[in-house]
Design a protein around this motif. Sequence first.
Motif, short mmCIF file in Angstrom:
data_model
loop_
_atom_site.label_atom_id
_atom_site.label_comp_id
_atom_site.label_asym_id
_atom_site.label_seq_id
_atom_site.Cartn_x
_atom_site.Cartn_y
_atom_site.Cartn_z
N ILE A 336 0.81 -1.22 0.00
CA ILE A 336 0.00 0.00 0.00
C ILE A 336 0.84 1.27 0.00
CG2 ILE A 336 -1.98 -1.07 1.13
CD1 ILE A 336 -1.05 0.14 3.75
N ILE A 337 2.15 1.14 0.20
CA ILE A 337 2.98 2.32 0.40
C ILE A 337 3.02 3.21 -0.83
CG2 ILE A 337 5.35 3.09 0.81
CD1 ILE A 337 3.60 2.11 3.21
N TRP A 338 3.08 2.62 -2.01
CA TRP A 338 3.23 3.43 -3.23
C TRP A 338 2.00 4.29 -3.49
CZ3 TRP A 338 8.09 2.86 -3.59
CH2 TRP A 338 8.67 1.63 -3.29
N LEU A 339 0.90 3.99 -2.84
CA LEU A 339 -0.32 4.78 -3.04
C LEU A 339 -0.56 5.81 -1.93
CD1 LEU A 339 -2.83 1.99 -4.18
CD2 LEU A 339 -1.89 3.83 -5.58
N PHE A 340 0.39 5.97 -1.01
CA PHE A 340 0.10 6.83 0.13
C PHE A 340 -0.19 8.29 -0.24
CE2 PHE A 340 4.55 8.22 0.12
CZ PHE A 340 4.49 9.49 0.66
N PRO A 341 0.41 8.87 -1.33
CA PRO A 341 0.04 10.24 -1.67
C PRO A 341 -1.43 10.39 -2.08
CG PRO A 341 2.13 9.66 -2.70
CD PRO A 341 1.53 8.39 -2.18
N VAL A 342 -2.02 9.29 -2.53
CA VAL A 342 -3.45 9.30 -2.88
C VAL A 342 -4.30 8.91 -1.68
CG1 VAL A 342 -5.21 8.27 -4.37
CG2 VAL A 342 -2.93 8.75 -5.28
N LEU A 343 -3.85 7.92 -0.93
CA LEU A 343 -4.62 7.42 0.20
C LEU A 343 -4.71 8.45 1.33
CD1 LEU A 343 -3.20 3.78 0.37
CD2 LEU A 343 -5.48 4.46 -0.40
N GLU A 344 -3.64 9.21 1.54
CA GLU A 344 -3.64 10.17 2.66
C GLU A 344 -4.73 11.23 2.51
OE1 GLU A 344 -0.41 13.28 4.14
OE2 GLU A 344 -0.04 11.25 4.87
N PRO A 345 -4.88 11.91 1.36
CA PRO A 345 -5.98 12.88 1.25
C PRO A 345 -7.36 12.25 1.42
CG PRO A 345 -4.39 13.20 -0.51
CD PRO A 345 -4.02 11.92 0.17
N PHE A 346 -7.56 11.04 0.87
CA PHE A 346 -8.84 10.35 1.05
C PHE A 346 -9.09 10.08 2.53
CE2 PHE A 346 -9.04 9.53 -3.49
CZ PHE A 346 -10.41 9.40 -3.72
N LEU A 347 -8.06 9.66 3.24
CA LEU A 347 -8.20 9.36 4.66
C LEU A 347 -8.53 10.62 5.45
CD1 LEU A 347 -8.02 7.36 6.98
CD2 LEU A 347 -5.56 7.78 7.08
#
Length: 367
Positions: A336-347
């Motif tokens: 999941i790490i490579w998606l953290f720039p996308v996942l963080e705003p969603f979170l």
Amino acid sequence: MATVLFALFLLFAAINIGYFLAFFSFSGAKSSEAKPVTFPVSVIVCAKNEAENIQNFLPSILEQDYPDFEVIVINDASTDHTLDIIEEFKQLDPRIKIVNVVNNEAFWANKKYALTLGIKKAQNEHLIFTDADCAPQSIHWLRHMASGFSEEKSIILGYGGYFQYKKSFINKLIRFETLLTAIQYFSYAKLGNPYMGVGRNLAYTSSQFYKLNGFASHLQIRSGDDDLFVNEAATTKNVALCDHKESITRSVPKTSISAWFRQKRRHASVAKFYKSKHKFLLGLFYASRLLFWILLIISLIFRIYWPFTLGVLGLTLVIEGTVYFQSAKKLDEKDIIWLFPVLEPFLIISQLGIFIANIISKPSHWK
């Protein structure tokens, strides 16, 4: 005005970077190792309408490579076949002890009441907790968790992750949020300021439980059998971390945004009962993350010092990404790490929605 907005952007970026560099020390620390231990332990599993999960996951507990343990399975007033499944297992394995909870008017649908009955049933001093939908990821799970106990350490914090579902964005979001939460509570505990644990993978002694009169101080609160207990009981000296890959448990994640949202509303509703210093530190972190992303968007839309804005964004992502990668490597969440720039705003957006929803109405019981 543009200069003020950019200055605020830099301030919240600095706060974010400060948290990741100064507070989140767990990521760079060496993982815990199991020590030779043989004292008896009691595994406590609370189940409410979990017939299928008990059938699937209880064997992974019974198969643990540990010399002396019992398994207390609590049927918390289930309306399905949970009790029947537990009784079938008990016929095959005498290590299983059953606590059958019947609802009463004073403690209707109260998980803390059910857990208290299970703890009283336990024959051993050292208690290890997990949920009915959880499965240890190694036959050495008990050995790792038990080895954290010592004369001084009476509370052991473990990592309770979720099973991976490929090609599911909500699954990645849930697991990213779980990873970030673990980075926080492991790091704070490592710095001598423990504030929570998760019931999917948690251990403490019965002496510690009875010393606080169990859940008495927060029995009326619907959730918090794990984090509120740790928040009250933990000190700078009595907590140990168990973060080895073989000590991980994984549970069944929600498969829809709405179901996960309801679950997180229950969890978030408990945070207001934390100690003041913990509420301040956690609140500042989440507020700074939210304002960082809001000001970033504003700065880019109106092209406010945009080359410097992009530079600050890049620096922030590199620092955050390093912490996330190191932590995910330790806790086996690397995909999941490579998606953290996308996942963080969603979170962040989800957490804001949860905060607003909890202001408007109270969340429901644990099940």
